[in-house]
Design a protein around this motif. Structure first.
Motif, mmCIF file in Angstrom:
data_model
loop_
_atom_site.group_PDB
_atom_site.id
_atom_site.type_symbol
_atom_site.label_atom_id
_atom_site.label_comp_id
_atom_site.label_asym_id
_atom_site.label_seq_id
_atom_site.Cartn_x
_atom_site.Cartn_y
_atom_site.Cartn_z
ATOM 1 N N ALA A 457 1.693 34.375 82.910
ATOM 2 C CA ALA A 457 2.128 33.116 83.542
ATOM 3 C C ALA A 457 3.578 33.207 83.971
ATOM 4 O O ALA A 457 3.961 32.711 85.053
ATOM 5 N N GLU A 458 4.425 33.840 83.137
ATOM 6 C CA GLU A 458 5.852 33.977 83.497
ATOM 7 C C GLU A 458 6.008 34.859 84.727
ATOM 8 O O GLU A 458 6.833 34.576 85.610
ATOM 9 N N PHE A 459 5.226 35.966 84.808
ATOM 10 C CA PHE A 459 5.324 36.865 85.958
ATOM 11 C C PHE A 459 4.860 36.165 87.241
ATOM 12 O O PHE A 459 5.425 36.386 88.326
ATOM 13 N N ILE A 460 3.855 35.329 87.124
ATOM 14 C CA ILE A 460 3.388 34.572 88.305
ATOM 15 C C ILE A 460 4.484 33.623 88.774
ATOM 16 O O ILE A 460 4.747 33.488 89.987
ATOM 17 N N ALA A 461 5.154 32.986 87.810
ATOM 18 C CA ALA A 461 6.233 32.060 88.170
ATOM 19 C C ALA A 461 7.395 32.805 88.818
ATOM 20 O O ALA A 461 8.016 32.313 89.776
ATOM 21 N N THR A 462 7.680 33.995 88.301
ATOM 22 C CA THR A 462 8.803 34.776 88.821
ATOM 23 C C THR A 462 8.520 35.287 90.217
ATOM 24 O O THR A 462 9.398 35.243 91.100
ATOM 25 N N THR A 463 7.294 35.787 90.448
ATOM 26 C CA THR A 463 6.981 36.415 91.737
ATOM 27 C C THR A 463 6.415 35.442 92.748
ATOM 28 O O THR A 463 6.456 35.689 93.959
ATOM 29 N N GLY A 464 5.828 34.348 92.249
ATOM 30 C CA GLY A 464 5.153 33.419 93.140
ATOM 31 C C GLY A 464 3.815 33.938 93.626
ATOM 32 O O GLY A 464 3.233 33.397 94.564
ATOM 33 N N GLU A 481 -1.353 43.976 87.838
ATOM 34 C CA GLU A 481 -2.098 44.367 89.036
ATOM 35 C C GLU A 481 -2.041 43.247 90.069
ATOM 36 O O GLU A 481 -2.182 42.074 89.734
ATOM 37 N N THR A 482 -1.818 43.684 91.334
ATOM 38 C CA THR A 482 -1.833 42.721 92.443
ATOM 39 C C THR A 482 -2.366 43.419 93.681
ATOM 40 O O THR A 482 -2.553 44.642 93.684
ATOM 41 N N THR A 483 -2.610 42.648 94.727
ATOM 42 C CA THR A 483 -3.155 43.245 95.951
ATOM 43 C C THR A 483 -2.052 43.996 96.683
ATOM 44 O O THR A 483 -0.847 43.774 96.462
ATOM 45 N N ALA A 484 -2.502 44.875 97.593
ATOM 46 C CA ALA A 484 -1.537 45.675 98.352
ATOM 47 C C ALA A 484 -0.631 44.784 99.193
ATOM 48 O O ALA A 484 0.562 45.074 99.407
ATOM 49 N N ALA A 487 1.979 43.378 96.963
ATOM 50 C CA ALA A 487 2.756 44.415 96.287
ATOM 51 C C ALA A 487 4.072 44.703 97.011
ATOM 52 O O ALA A 487 5.061 45.084 96.373
ATOM 53 N N GLN A 488 4.118 44.519 98.338
ATOM 54 C CA GLN A 488 5.343 44.801 99.076
ATOM 55 C C GLN A 488 6.497 43.949 98.565
ATOM 56 O O GLN A 488 7.644 44.384 98.503
ATOM 57 N N LYS A 489 6.177 42.727 98.194
ATOM 58 C CA LYS A 489 7.204 41.825 97.673
ATOM 59 C C LYS A 489 7.770 42.345 96.363
ATOM 60 O O LYS A 489 8.976 42.273 96.105
#
Length: 879
Positions: A457-464, A481-484, A487-489
Motif C-alpha cells: 500500500a505504501e509503494f502504491i501511494a509513493t508511485t501512484g 511487479e508492475t506492467t512495462a 515501469a518507465q516511471k
C-alpha cells in the motif's frame, strides 16, 4: 563408440549391484526413477510409460518413474505382483553436493526394502487382518515356526514338526515366509502351496548362537530366560526374522513385543483343507464375503477385528481360558446397556498398534501421534466407566491396562491440534501455547504477511501505480511487479533511487528495495525456523511415546479384547445365540443348531433356516458316529458343516447358534466336504478326496470331530462303497472319534446294527405329485431313496433326459432285485435314447376345493363367513 558412464548412472549401477533381487526406486527430486531391466519390468507391471535416458554401452537406457508423493500405491501393486522394492533416497541436500564440485552426485542410499511381510503403511495393509512374516527353521530334525506382524509388534514361536507345517501356515496365512538356502525341495513345495512369497536366506541367518545374541540386543537383555525356555530351532527361527528385519529396515528395527512361545496342544488343530471347506476366514472364491468371519464380525476397531480373526483361526483347547472368555461375553449379554456404552466409546478408538509401529520405524507422522492421543483418551474414558464394575477376569484385566497413561495423554493433548496433517514436514500440527519460542516465531511469520501488505500500500501511494503488486517465488523471493508501461516511471528518478530493477519479462518488470529485502530475510527465516522447531518438537513427542511403548501396546491390546467381547455379546443378542457348556467329556450335544452363514443368506431372502439337533455321545474310549443318508440338495453338507462351526465358535469363546449346546473338548476338527481337481499337481478329484481322507485317518485322535461327505463317490460304485465302508470302520475301531458321515451308499446303514456307537439319521423329504419337497429336517433312520432324478429335473435337465433316466433307473432297480443276468437283459432291452421328449404327464384335474379357493378374498371375509367357508370346503373335499 561407447558412451562414457555418467557419475549419476555409475552411482545407480553401484547401488543396484547390491540389490539385484529388487526393483530399485532411485530418488531424483520429486520422482523415483527406474532404469534398465527394472524400468522395463516396472513399466509393464504398473502400466506406465517406458521412456529412455541417455546411453549405456552404446544402447539406449530404458527409464520410467513415479511421483514420490504417490509411491505407496505403486509399492502395493508391485508387491501383489511378486516384486520386492528397494527404496533409494537422497541422503543430502543437492546444494550440499554442489559444494563438492559441479559434477558431484548427491549421496544416495537404500533406506528400506519393501517386501510382502514388512509392510507398515495403512495404505498397503488391510486394517482388519494381520500381515504375518514367518520363518521356518529345521536344526538336526527339530523344527520351529516363528512369526511376527511388524505393523502391530506381535512376535511368536512354536515347535513345528514338518507334518504340522501346512496346517500352521494355513492358520497364520502369512504374506512372506523365510527359509534357509538349501532347504529340501519337498519342504519348499509344501510351503509354496500357501501362495505366500518365499524368501531364501543364507544359513548364517538361521544360526541359533547368533540368534540368541540378536534377541538379546533387540530387547536389550543379558539373558532371554526371562522370556521363557526356547529350543535351538526356536532361536534359529526367531533369529532369522530379526536378521531379515535388520536387512530390510536398514537398522531401524520395529517395536516387537517380547517373544511368546506357543504350543500346538493349546489350540484346536484345523488343517488347510478343513479351513477351506468350512470357509472360516475366506470363502471358497477367495474373498472375505461369505466366510464365517465376515458373518460374525461385529467388532468396531481394527485391533478387535484382528483379534477376532486370530481367535477364530486358533480356538483354544484350554477349558479355563475358554470359560473365562465366555464369562466375559455372558456379562455383556446380561448387561446390554453396559455393552452398548462400551461400543459407543470403541467406535472412536483408532488403530494404536499400527501408529505405534510406524513411529518406532521412523515412518510415522503427526497423525500417528494423534492416534495414540485419541486412543488413550478413549482408554481413560472406558477405565472411568468400568473401574467400579464387578467384572469377569478377562474384562477386569483389560480395564486395569487402560489406566496409568495420564502424563502421556496430557502431554499429547497439550501439544497437538485436533486434526494434524499427515506429514511432519508440512508443519502446523503443534497447538498454540505449547511452546513459547514457536509462538513467537509464528507471530513474526504471520505478521510478516501483514507487513508485506502494508508495504504494498505504501509503494502504491509513493508511485501512484494502482496495479503494483508485491509477489513471491522460489527464485527471486519477494519482489515488486508492475506492467512495462508503468515501469518507465519507476526506472526514472527520483523513484529509481528507491526501486532497484531485478528482472524484465515479456509483459512485466520486477523491482525490489533495500527495505523489502530486509523484511524478506526476517519472514523467510521465521517460516523455516517455525518448521524446524515443529520438527524438533515432533521428535521429542515421538520419543515420549516410544519410551512408553509397552504400556501403550498393552492398552491397545486391552481395547481390542474389550471390543471383541462386546462384539460377540452383540452378535449373541442380535442372532439369538446361546452359551455352550464346555467340559472335558467327549459328548457333543446340540439342540436346534443352525449354520450362521447359511442362516444369514436365507434371512436376506426372507426364508427361515430349519434348525436340527445333533447328538454324538462317546462313552469311555468308544466312538460316536452318525451315518447320514438322504437325497442331494436336502441339506446334508450344511448339517455337517454347521456342527463343526459350532464346535469352533464355542472354543474360540463365542456363543453358538443353537438353543442349547454341550461340547466335550474338541482337540481337532477335520472336514472332507466337496472336492475339486488339483491339476497343477496332477491330482484328480478322486485323488484329492483320498489324500484328504488319508490325512484324517492318520491324524484324528479320540477327541477329534470329523465330518465326511460322500467318501468314495469319485470312482466306480463298488470301489467307492468299499472305501467308504472301510473308512467308517477305521474311524470307529482305530480313531474312536466323534464323526458325522454323510453317504449315498444305503448299504452302509446296516453298520448301525453291527457297531456300537454308530447310528443312522436321514434328511427328510416329501413327494407330491411326482415332485420332491426338501424339508431339511434331520431325523433318526435311513433314507430309502436318493431322489437323484428328481433333483436333476429341478436343475433344469431336458424333459427327455429326465424321462430316459427314469426308464434306466427302473430297469436297474428291477434287475438288481432279479439278479445280475436278468439286470443285463433288462438293460439290453431298453430302447435307445430318443431326442423326442417323453409325453408330458397329464395334468391333474383341479379339485373342487382349489376351484372354490380361487374366488376367495380373505381380507373381505367376516369371521362368520370364514367359518361357513371352512364347512363348505370340508364338504367339497369329501365329494
Amino acid at each position: 563408440m561407447t558412451a562414457q558412464v555418467t557419475p549419476m548412472m555409475a552411482q545407480f549401477l553401484e547401488i543396484k549391484a547390491q540389490h539385484r533381487d529388487a526393483l530399485l526406486f532411485y530418488r531424483m527430486g520429486d520422482f523415483y526413477e527406474m532404469f534398465f531391466d527394472d524400468a522395463v519390468a516396472a513399466a509393464e507391471a504398473l502400466d506406465i510409460a517406458l521412456t529412455k535416458r541417455g546411453k549405456h554401452l552404446g544402447e539406449d537406457i530404458p527409464m520410467c518413474g513415479v511421483p514420490v508423493h504417490s509411491a505407496e500405491g505403486y509399492f502395493l501393486t508391485l508387491i501383489r505382483k511378486g516384486f520386492r522394492v528397494a527404496v533409494c533416497e537422497q541422503m543430502e541436500d543437492p546444494a550440499e553436493a554442489k559444494k563438492r564440485g559441479s559434477k558431484a552426485v548427491v549421496h544416495r542410499a537404500v533406506v528400506r526394502l519393501v517386501t510382502p511381510g514388512t509392510l507398515t503403511e495403512d495404505t498397503l495393509l488391510e486394517a482388519r487382518r494381520h500381515n504375518y512374516l514367518v520363518a521356518y527353521a529345521d536344526i538336526r530334525g527339530e523344527s520351529s515356526l516363528a512369526w511376527t506382524d511388524i505393523s502391530t509388534g506381535a512376535f511368536h514361536v512354536m515347535p513345528c514338526p514338518l507334518v504340522r507345517l501346512a496346517p500352521e501356515l494355513a492358520r497364520l496365512a502369512p504374506r512372506e515366509i523365510l527359509v534357509a538356502d538349501g532347504m529340501s525341495n519337498d519342504t519348499v513345495s509344501l510351503i509354496e502351496e500357501t501362495g505366500a512369497a518365499i524368501t531364501p536366506l543364507s544359513p548364517s541367518s538361521f544360526d541359533s548362537g547368533s540368534a540368541e545374541r540378536r534377541i538379546q540386543s533387540l530387547f536389550q537383555v543379558k539373558s532371554i530366560e526371562s522370556f521363557g525356555s526356547f529350543t535351538r530351532s526356536d532361536l534359529a527361527a526367531m533369529g532369522a526374522i530379526i536378521d531379515y528385519l535388520e536387512i530390510t529396515q536398514k537398522g531401524k528395527l520395529p517395536l516387537l513385543r517380547a517373544p511368546s512361545r506357543t504350543l500346538a496342544q493349546r489350540m484346536m488343530q484345523i488343517d488347510a483343507a478343513t479351513r477351506r471347506n468350512l470357509e472360516l476366514t475366506t470363502s471358497i472364491n477367495g474373498g472375505r464375503a461369505g466366510s464365517l468371519l465376515a458373518t460374525i464380525d461385529r467388532t468396531l476397531t481394527a485391533g478387535g477385528a484382528r483379534l477376532l480373526e486370530h481367535r477364530l483361526s486358533s480356538p483354544s483347547t484350554q477349558i479355563p481360558i475358554v470359560t473365562e472368555r465366555l464369562d466375559a461375553v455372558s456379562a455383556c449379554v446380561a448387561d446390554s446397556a453396559l455393552s452398548e456404552t462400551l461400543r459407543d466409546t470403541l467406535r472412536k478408538v483408532p488403530d494404536m498398534d499400527r501408529a505405534l509401529s510406524r513411529l518406532g520405524l521412523d515412518r510415522g507422522g503427526p497423525r500417528d501421534l494423534a492416534a495414540i492421543r485419541n486412543g488413550l483418551a478413549q482408554a481413560a474414558h472406558l477405565h472411568e466407566t468400568l473401574r467400579n464394575q464387578d467384572l469377569p477376569k478377562v474384562l477386569s484385566d483389560s480395564v486395569n491396562a487402560l489406566s496409568g497413561h495420564d502424563d502421556l495423554l496430557n502431554l499429547l493433548e497439550a501439544a497437538l491440534i485436533a486434526e494434524p496433517p499427515l506429514l511432519a514436514r508440512d508443519g502446523g500440527f503443534i497447538a498454540p501455547g505449547y511452546d513459547a519460542d514457536l509462538d513467537d516465531t509464528r507471530q513474526l511469520r504471520d505478521e510478516g504477511k501483514g507487513i508485506i501488505g502494508k508495504m504494498q500500500a505504501e509503494f502504491i501511494a509513493t508511485t501512484g501505480i494502482q496495479s503494483l503488486k508485491i509477489k513471491h517465488n522460489n527464485v527471486l523471493g519477494y519482489f515488486i511487479e508492475t506492467t512495462a508501461t508503468h515501469a518507465q516511471k519507476m526506472l526514472s528518478p527520483p523513484l529509481s533511487e528507491t526501486f532497484i530493477h531485478r528482472q524484465t519479462t515479456a509483459n512485466q518488470v520486477r523491482f525490489t528495495t533495500v527495505e523489502l529485502s530486509e523484511i524478506e530475510t526476517k519472514i523467510l527465516n521465521a517460516g523455516n525456523r517455525a518448521l524446524e522447531i515443529e520438527k524438533t518438537l515432533f521428535q521429542s513427542l515421538k520419543q515420549a511415546v516410544l519410551t512408553r511403548n509397552e504400556q501403550v501396546g498393552a492398552a491397545a491390546a486391552a481395547l481390542a479384547e474389550i471390543d471383541l467381547t462386546a462384539a460377540l455379546a452383540h452378535l449373541a443378542r442380535s442372532e439369538n445365540w446361546v452359551r455352550a457348556q464346555i467340559d472335558d467329556s467327549r459328548d457333543f450335544v446340540v439342540a436346534s443348531g443352525r449354520h450362521p452363514v447359511v442362516e444369514r443368506a436365507l434371512q436376506k431372502e426372507g426364508e427361515p433356516f430349519i434348525a436340527n439337533d445333533c447328538t454324538l455321545t462317546a462313552e469311555g474310549d468308544k466312538a460316536a458316529l452318525t451315518l447320514l443318508t438322504g437325497p442331494n440338495m436336502a441339506g446334508k453338507s450344511t448339517y455337517l458343516r454347521q456342527n463343526a462351526l459350532i464346535a469352533i465358535l464355542a472354543q474360540m469363546g463365542s456363543f453358538v447358534p443353537a438353543t442349547s449346546a454341550k461340547i466335550g473338548l474338541v482337540s481337532q476338527v477335520f472336514s472332507r466336504v466337496g472336492a475339486s481337481d488339483d491339476l497343477a499337481r496332477g491330482r484328480s478329484t478322486f485323488m484329492v478326496e483320498m489324500v484328504e481322507t488319508a490325512a484324517i485317518l492318520n491324524q484324528a485322535d479320540e477327541r477329534a470331530l470329523v465330518i465326511l461327505d460322500e467318501i468314495g463317490r469319485g470312482t466306480a460304485t463298488y470301489d467307492g462303497l468299499s472305501i467308504a465302508w472301510a473308512t467308517l470302520e477305521h474311524l470307529h475301531e482305530v480313531n474312536r472319534c466323534r464323526a458325522l458321515f454323510a453317504t449315498h451308499y444305503h448299504e452302509m446303514t446296516s453298520l448301525a446294527d453291527r457297531m456300537d456307537g454308530v447310528k443312522n439319521a436321514t434328511v427328510a423329504v416329501r413327494e407330491w405329485e411326482g415332485e420332491v419337497i426338501f424339508l431339511h429336517e434331520v431325523r433318526p433312520g435311513a433314507a430309502d431313496r436318493s431322489y437323484g432324478v428328481q433333483v436333476a429335473k429341478l436343475a433344469g435337465l431336458p424333459a427327455s433326459v429326465v424321462a430316459r433316466a427314469h426308464d434306466v433307473l427302473d430297469a436297474l432297480e428291477k434287475g438288481e432285485r432279479e439278479g445280475g443276468e436278468r439286470q443285463k437283459a433288462l438293460i439290453d432291452d431298453l430302447p435307445l435314447f430318443s431326442a423326442t421328449p417323453a409325453p408330458a404327464p397329464q395334468s391333474v384335474k383341479p379339485s373342487p376345493v382349489a376351484d372354490r379357493l380361487k374366488d376367495i378374498h380373505p381380507d373381505m371375509l367376516t369371521p362368520k363367513e370364514a367359518l361357513d367357508l371352512i364347512y363348505e370346503l370340508k364338504s367339497l373335499e369329501k365329494d
